[in-house]
Design a protein around this motif. Sequence first.
Motif, PDB file in Angstrom:
ATOM      1  N   GLN A   1       0.904  -1.218   0.053  1.00 65.88           N
ATOM      2  CA  GLN A   1       0.001  -0.037  -0.013  1.00 65.88           C
ATOM      3  C   GLN A   1       0.839   1.384  -0.055  1.00 65.88           C
ATOM      4  O   GLN A   1       0.485   2.230  -0.927  1.00 65.88           O
ATOM      5  N   LYS A   2       1.724   1.351   1.022  1.00 70.06           N
ATOM      6  CA  LYS A   2       2.762   2.509   0.930  1.00 70.06           C
ATOM      7  C   LYS A   2       3.422   2.739  -0.409  1.00 70.06           C
ATOM      8  O   LYS A   2       3.312   3.874  -0.956  1.00 70.06           O
ATOM      9  N   THR A   3       3.878   1.717  -0.845  1.00 70.28           N
ATOM     10  CA  THR A   3       4.680   1.690  -2.254  1.00 70.28           C
ATOM     11  C   THR A   3       3.735   2.211  -3.674  1.00 70.28           C
ATOM     12  O   THR A   3       3.921   3.125  -4.163  1.00 70.28           O
ATOM     13  N   LEU A   4       2.456   1.792  -3.264  1.00 70.96           N
ATOM     14  CA  LEU A   4       1.404   1.919  -4.339  1.00 70.96           C
ATOM     15  C   LEU A   4       1.046   3.533  -4.255  1.00 70.96           C
ATOM     16  O   LEU A   4       1.194   4.095  -5.322  1.00 70.96           O
ATOM     17  N   SER A   5       0.750   3.942  -3.067  1.00 68.79           N
ATOM     18  CA  SER A   5       0.465   5.431  -2.831  1.00 68.79           C
ATOM     19  C   SER A   5       1.560   6.252  -3.229  1.00 68.79           C
ATOM     20  O   SER A   5       1.352   7.194  -3.945  1.00 68.79           O
ATOM     21  N   ARG A   6       3.022   5.727  -2.924  1.00 70.85           N
ATOM     22  CA  ARG A   6       3.998   6.789  -3.369  1.00 70.85           C
ATOM     23  C   ARG A   6       4.064   6.869  -4.854  1.00 70.85           C
ATOM     24  O   ARG A   6       4.187   7.827  -5.434  1.00 70.85           O
ATOM     25  N   LEU A   7       4.048   5.766  -5.709  1.00 71.84           N
ATOM     26  CA  LEU A   7       3.817   5.900  -6.847  1.00 71.84           C
ATOM     27  C   LEU A   7       2.824   6.544  -7.683  1.00 71.84           C
ATOM     28  O   LEU A   7       3.014   7.249  -8.722  1.00 71.84           O
ATOM     29  N   LEU A   8       1.590   6.443  -7.093  1.00 73.60           N
ATOM     30  CA  LEU A   8       0.445   7.287  -7.382  1.00 73.60           C
ATOM     31  C   LEU A   8       0.631   8.714  -7.359  1.00 73.60           C
ATOM     32  O   LEU A   8       0.541   9.527  -8.211  1.00 73.60           O
TER      33      LEU A   8
ATOM     34  N   ALA B   1       1.990   4.017 -11.288  1.00 75.19           N
ATOM     35  CA  ALA B   1       1.832   2.716 -10.345  1.00 75.19           C
ATOM     36  C   ALA B   1       1.583   1.429 -11.050  1.00 75.19           C
ATOM     37  O   ALA B   1       2.155   0.449 -10.623  1.00 75.19           O
ATOM     38  N   SER B   2       0.996   1.419 -11.866  1.00 81.22           N
ATOM     39  CA  SER B   2       0.668   0.084 -12.729  1.00 81.22           C
ATOM     40  C   SER B   2       1.840  -0.341 -13.472  1.00 81.22           C
ATOM     41  O   SER B   2       1.953  -1.477 -13.722  1.00 81.22           O
ATOM     42  N   GLY B   3       2.769   0.475 -13.840  1.00 80.64           N
ATOM     43  CA  GLY B   3       3.894   0.238 -14.558  1.00 80.64           C
ATOM     44  C   GLY B   3       4.917  -0.788 -13.783  1.00 80.64           C
ATOM     45  O   GLY B   3       5.875  -1.287 -14.205  1.00 80.64           O
ATOM     46  N   GLU B   4       4.618  -0.574 -12.413  1.00 79.82           N
ATOM     47  CA  GLU B   4       5.454  -1.327 -11.407  1.00 79.82           C
ATOM     48  C   GLU B   4       4.963  -2.409 -11.222  1.00 79.82           C
ATOM     49  O   GLU B   4       5.617  -3.596 -10.281  1.00 79.82           O
ATOM     50  N   MET B   5       3.967  -2.859 -11.428  1.00 81.93           N
ATOM     51  CA  MET B   5       3.173  -4.238 -11.171  1.00 81.93           C
ATOM     52  C   MET B   5       3.851  -5.057 -12.078  1.00 81.93           C
ATOM     53  O   MET B   5       3.915  -4.966 -13.439  1.00 81.93           O
ATOM     54  N   THR B   6       4.134  -6.505 -11.656  1.00 85.98           N
ATOM     55  CA  THR B   6       4.816  -7.658 -12.438  1.00 85.98           C
ATOM     56  C   THR B   6       4.044  -8.653 -12.517  1.00 85.98           C
ATOM     57  O   THR B   6       2.891  -8.709 -11.823  1.00 85.98           O
ATOM     58  N   SER B   7       4.483  -9.759 -12.956  1.00 86.20           N
ATOM     59  CA  SER B   7       3.926 -10.951 -13.028  1.00 86.20           C
ATOM     60  C   SER B   7       3.434 -11.474 -11.734  1.00 86.20           C
ATOM     61  O   SER B   7       2.592 -12.352 -11.326  1.00 86.20           O
TER      62      SER B   7
ATOM     63  N   LEU C   1      -0.425  -4.038 -17.092  1.00 84.62           N
ATOM     64  CA  LEU C   1      -1.810  -3.454 -16.435  1.00 84.62           C
ATOM     65  C   LEU C   1      -2.107  -2.094 -16.695  1.00 84.62           C
ATOM     66  O   LEU C   1      -3.411  -1.790 -16.878  1.00 84.62           O
ATOM     67  N   ALA C   2      -1.074  -1.075 -16.987  1.00 88.66           N
ATOM     68  CA  ALA C   2      -1.619   0.153 -17.384  1.00 88.66           C
ATOM     69  C   ALA C   2      -2.599   0.226 -18.469  1.00 88.66           C
ATOM     70  O   ALA C   2      -3.596   0.972 -18.022  1.00 88.66           O
TER      71      ALA C   2
END
Length: 193
Positions: free
Chosen positions: A59-66, A90-96, A174-175
């Motif tokens: 959550q913290k990482t996702l919020s930071r990326l947003l 944020a979506s660009g950081e999501m992986t498989s 994801l993006a």
Amino acid sequence: MPRWKPDARQRLVVAALNLFAEQGYDDTTVAQIAERAGLTRSTFHRHFADKREILTAGQKTLSRLLVEGIAQAPDDATPVEAVAAGLERASGEMTSFNRELGPLLHAAIEANAELQERNALKSIGMAAAMVEALRGRDVLEPTAQVAAELGVLAFKLGFAAWVDPARDEVPGELAPLVLAALDDLCAAAVELR
């Protein structure tokens, strides 16, 4: 057993989600999670305060990326365009890895009221981070709130489509799914008037 392994956090998350799916969240202990991951309880506690925290670990990482994406949007971007930039970042950081764990995470949350509440708080935290970033761009509060809520919903919809095992095609990034969901939501919002 080695004291430190570089992938310990991911191994703990995978072990926990698999155990939650097999025996339920309430019947899973920290000791079982650590054992399944091939780690110790103290290693678990170096990464997570408790087993609930596993479900909101990013959550913290996702919020930071947003926030970063919103801040980096062009100066003339509309509030929704700024949110789109945040969602893309944020979506660009999501992986498989995120995609593979999505169904397990969803199943664990759906099976437990406490986890549903924590998931709702995660959404509130994401929205609050985006509102603050938009206010930093001099967006008025009501507009920032609406844009942020649309962003949260778009992320949820895009992520759900991305991890859906029933999809015929192999999911790519994801993006595009999140941004398409944001476009759909903005079009639907126009229809409200």
